[in-house]
Design an enzyme around this catalytic site. Structure first.
Site, PDB file in Angstrom:
ATOM      1  N   TYR A 144      -6.668   4.246   6.375  1.00 14.67           N
ATOM      2  CA  TYR A 144      -5.259   3.831   6.380  1.00 14.67           C
ATOM      3  C   TYR A 144      -4.906   3.317   4.993  1.00 14.67           C
ATOM      4  O   TYR A 144      -5.660   2.540   4.407  1.00 14.67           O
ATOM      5  CB  TYR A 144      -5.047   2.718   7.411  1.00 14.67           C
ATOM      6  CG  TYR A 144      -3.614   2.225   7.498  1.00 14.67           C
ATOM      7  CD1 TYR A 144      -2.596   3.071   7.918  1.00 14.67           C
ATOM      8  CD2 TYR A 144      -3.288   0.909   7.177  1.00 14.67           C
ATOM      9  CE1 TYR A 144      -1.283   2.626   8.002  1.00 14.67           C
ATOM     10  CE2 TYR A 144      -1.970   0.453   7.266  1.00 14.67           C
ATOM     11  CZ  TYR A 144      -0.975   1.315   7.679  1.00 14.67           C
ATOM     12  OH  TYR A 144       0.322   0.864   7.767  1.00 14.67           O
ATOM     13  N   ASP A 232      -8.754   1.965  -2.412  1.00 19.08           N
ATOM     14  CA  ASP A 232      -7.842   1.114  -1.663  1.00 19.08           C
ATOM     15  C   ASP A 232      -8.663  -0.058  -1.141  1.00 19.08           C
ATOM     16  O   ASP A 232      -9.338   0.041  -0.116  1.00 19.08           O
ATOM     17  CB  ASP A 232      -7.201   1.903  -0.521  1.00 19.08           C
ATOM     18  CG  ASP A 232      -6.252   1.027   0.299  1.00 19.08           C
ATOM     19  OD1 ASP A 232      -6.268  -0.208   0.127  1.00 19.08           O
ATOM     20  OD2 ASP A 232      -5.506   1.597   1.123  1.00 19.08           O
ATOM     21  N   LYS A 260      -3.635  -8.117   1.415  1.00 16.40           N
ATOM     22  CA  LYS A 260      -4.210  -9.046   2.392  1.00 16.40           C
ATOM     23  C   LYS A 260      -4.779 -10.332   1.767  1.00 16.40           C
ATOM     24  O   LYS A 260      -4.002 -11.205   1.423  1.00 16.40           O
ATOM     25  CB  LYS A 260      -5.203  -8.293   3.275  1.00 16.40           C
ATOM     26  CG  LYS A 260      -4.489  -7.154   4.060  1.00 16.40           C
ATOM     27  CD  LYS A 260      -5.235  -6.597   5.238  1.00 16.40           C
ATOM     28  CE  LYS A 260      -4.330  -5.714   6.086  1.00 16.40           C
ATOM     29  NZ  LYS A 260      -4.434  -4.276   5.838  1.00 16.40           N
TER      30      LYS A 260
HETATM   31  C1  LIG Z   1      -3.384  -3.179   5.621  1.00 18.99           C
HETATM   32  C2  LIG Z   1      -3.732  -2.050   4.726  1.00 18.99           C
HETATM   33  C3  LIG Z   1      -2.777  -1.435   3.904  1.00 18.99           C
HETATM   34  C4  LIG Z   1      -1.323  -1.752   3.981  1.00 18.99           C
HETATM   35  O1  LIG Z   1      -1.029  -3.072   3.636  1.00 18.99           O
HETATM   36  P1  LIG Z   1       0.319  -3.743   4.204  1.00 18.99           P
HETATM   37  O2  LIG Z   1       0.336  -5.081   3.544  1.00 18.99           O
HETATM   38  O3  LIG Z   1       0.163  -3.782   5.683  1.00 18.99           O
HETATM   39  O4  LIG Z   1       1.447  -2.886   3.789  1.00 18.99           O
HETATM   40  C5  LIG Z   1      -3.211  -0.465   3.007  1.00 18.99           C
HETATM   41  N1  LIG Z   1      -4.504  -0.122   2.929  1.00 18.99           N
HETATM   42  C6  LIG Z   1      -5.447  -0.697   3.694  1.00 18.99           C
HETATM   43  C7  LIG Z   1      -6.875  -0.305   3.514  1.00 18.99           C
HETATM   44  C8  LIG Z   1      -5.095  -1.661   4.641  1.00 18.99           C
HETATM   45  O5  LIG Z   1      -6.024  -2.190   5.432  1.00 18.99           O
END
Ligand SMILES: *Cc1c(COP(=O)(O)O)cnc(C)c1O
Length: 421
Positions: A144, A232, A260
Site C-alpha cells: 500500500y 516507502d 506515521k
Molecule cells: C499508511 C501508509 C501510507 C499512506 O499514508 P497516509 O498518511 O495514510 O496517507 C503510504 N504507505 C504506506 C506503506 C503506509 O503504511
C-alpha cells in the site's frame, strides 16, 4: 452500554459520513459489527464512548510509537499552539526536523514535508518521473502506498479489506503506466521504468518480510536500467530503528517516503532523496510540489518531541516487547491447535491464519480467506484488546505497552484461540 453509545453514534455518523467514517478500514467492514468510537487514549490504552477500556494495538496504525498522549509530545504541541498553528512562512522547527531525519538515514540528504503519507509517496513518484523523464512505475501486489490514483492497483490493506482490486474513479490512463508484480520476486525492468516502489518490509498485507537478497536484487535491477528505487518507509521509517528499513536492510534507495511515526501522531509526511535528485523539486527545479499546511508547526513540534525520544535503546526495548508478543501469540495458537504464523520484524508484528510462512499477497489472501480473523478480532475486543479491524493490517505494540499488557494479551489470545478451533 457498549453497543448503545457506540451504535447510536455510528447510526448518526452513517447519515453524514460515508460508512460512518473518514477512512474505510474504521467501519469494521471486514470484521463486521459496530466500531468503537474513541473518546481518549493514554499510553497503551484507549477508551470508547461507552467507557470501555482496551489495550490498543492499533495506535493509529503505528503512528503512536510512544503510546498515546505521550507527555512530551502533548507539551510540545500545546506550546506550539500558543505560538500560532500555521503561518505560511518557514519555521525553525522544520529545519530541525529535517536535520534530524537526514541525520538518521544513510544516503538521505534533503527532504520535503507534506501532510500525509499519501502525499509523500505521490510526490515522490512525480519526482522520480520528473528526474528520469520516464513514465512507468513498477509496484508489488499487496504493498500500500496511499490512495494516489496511479498507486491504487493491488493496494493491500484498506483496499483489500473492502474486497476491492483497485478503486472506481481511477481512469485506465492513470494506471496505464503502473505495472504490478508479486512481492519477493525481482521484477525485470526496462528502460521505460522511472521508479520501482516498494515497502521494504511489507506491512499492509499483514506483515511480510523481504527474503534475504531481495531488496539488494531490486537495487541492482534498478541500476541496470537506470530506474530509481523508492522505499516507502511510511511504516518502517523510525519503527525499525533510526536508519529505518534502509539501515535494517543495508540497501540504499534513491528516494524515500515517510509518514506515521515521524509526525508524533499529527499529520505529516516526508519525501526525500540525495541533493542531486531533490534539485528537481520546485523552487530548485521543474517538479512542482507544495502545501498550505506542509511543515505545520504543531506537526513539526510533535515530530521533534517524538523522534527525540527514540534512542537506539528505546528501539531495542520496543523490539523486545514485540518479540514477547509474537512468541506468546505463536505459543497460544499452537497450544490451541490453530494453524497461525506470527511474523515479527523489529517492532512490527503480523498474524496470518496459515500453515506456512507468507511470502506474498497471494499467500496473504489465502490466509485471510480462511475466515478466522473476524472471530479472533471480536474475541479479543470483547476481552478488552483492540487490534486493527482487518486481516491485512499489522499489529503495533508501542513503547507504552508493559510486559503485563502483553502477557494479558497472550492469555486472552489463548482463550480466543481455543474457541476458534
Ligand atoms: C499508511 C501508509 C501510507 C499512506 O499514508 P497516509 O498518511 O495514510 O496517507 C503510504 N504507505 C504506506 C506503506 C503506509 O503504511
Amino acid at each position: 452500554m457498549f453497543s448503545q453509545n457506540n451504535q447510536a453514534l455510528f447510526d448518526r455518523a452513517k447519515e453524514v459520513l460515508p460508512g460512518g467514517v473518514n477512512s474505510p478500514v474504521r467501519a469494521f467492514i471486514s470484521v463486521g459489527g459496530t466500531p468503537y468510537f474513541a473518546v481518549r487514549a493514554k499510553g497503551s490504552r484507549i477508551w470508547d464512548e461507552a467507557g470501555t477500556e482496551y489495550v490498543d494495538y492499533v495506535q493509529s496504525y503505528g503512528a503512536s510509537i510512544l503510546g498515546h498522549a505521550d507527555p512530551q509530545v502533548v507539551a510540545a504541541v500545546k506550546a506550539a499552539a500558543d505560538l500560532g498553528t500555521t503561518f505560511g512562512a518557514p519555521t525553525k522547527h522544520e529545519v530541525e526536523l529535517a536535520e534530524l531525519i537526514v541525520g538518521w538515514v544513510p544516503g538521505l540528504e534533503m527532504i520535503r514535508m507534506t501532510s500525509s503519507g499519501t502525499e509523500a509517496v505521490m510526490s515522490a513518484i512525480r519526482l522520480a518521473r520528473g528526474a528520469t523523464g520516464r513514465d512507468k512505475i513498477v509496484k508489488f501486489a499487496g504493498c500500500y502506498h496511499g490512495h494516489a490514483d496511479a498507486l491504487l492497483v493491488a493496494g493491500g490493506s484498506g483496499v483489500a479489506n473492502q474486497g476491492l482490486v483497485g478503486s472506481a474513479g481511477v481512469t485506465e490512463a492513470a494506471v496505464a503506466d503502473t505495472v504490478v508484480g508479486p512481492y519477493n520476486v525481482v521484477p525485470t525492468l526496462d528502460t521505460d521504468t522511472a521508479v520501482l516502489v516498494i515497502e521494504p518490509v511489507a506491512a499492509n498485507m499483514g506483515l511480510v518480510e523481504p527474503e534475504p537478497g531481495f531488496l539488494q536484487a531490486c537495487r541492482d535491477e534498478c541500476d541496470r536500467v537506470g530506474a530509481l528505487l523508492l522505499f516507502d518507509e511510511v511504516i518502517t521509517g523510525f519503527r525499525l530503528g533510526r536508519g529505518g528499513a534502509t539501515s535494517w536492510a543495508g540497501v540504499t534507495p534513491d528516494i524515500w517516503a515517510f509518514g506515521k511515526v515521524i509526525g508524533g501522531g499529527l499529520p505529516v509526511g516526508v519525501f526525500g532523496a540525495s541533493r542531486g535528485v531533490m534539485a528537481n523539486v520546485a523552487p530548485l527545479g521543474p517538479v512542482y510540489q507544495g502545501g498550505t499546511l506542509s511543515g505545520n508547526p504543531l506537526a513539526t513540534a510533535a515530530g521533534l518531541a517524538a523522534l527525540g525520544q527514540l534512542s537506539d535503546d528505546r528501539f531495542a526495548e520496543l523490539a523486545t516487547k514485540a518479540e514477547r508478543l509474537a512468541l506468546g501469540l505463536t505459543q497460544a495458537f499452537a497450544g490451541a491447535g490453530v494453524p497461525a504464523q506470527v511474523p515479527r520484524v523489529g517492532s512490527l508484528v503480523g498474524l496470518f491464519f496459515a500453515n506456512e510462512a507468507v511470502r506474498n499477497y497471494d499467500d496473504a489472501k489465502e490466509a485471510a480467506e480462511r475466515g478466522l480473523f473476524p472471530a479472533f478480532f471480536h474475541g479479543m475486543l470483547q476481552r478488552g484488546f483492540a487490534f486493527a479491524p482487518g486481516p491485512y493490517e499489522a499489529i503495533f505494540p508501542s513503547l507504552a505497552h508493559s510486559n503485563e499488557d502483553i502477557d494479558r494479551t497472550i492469555e486472552a489470545a489463548a482463550e480466543v484461540a481455543t474457541a476458534l478451533r
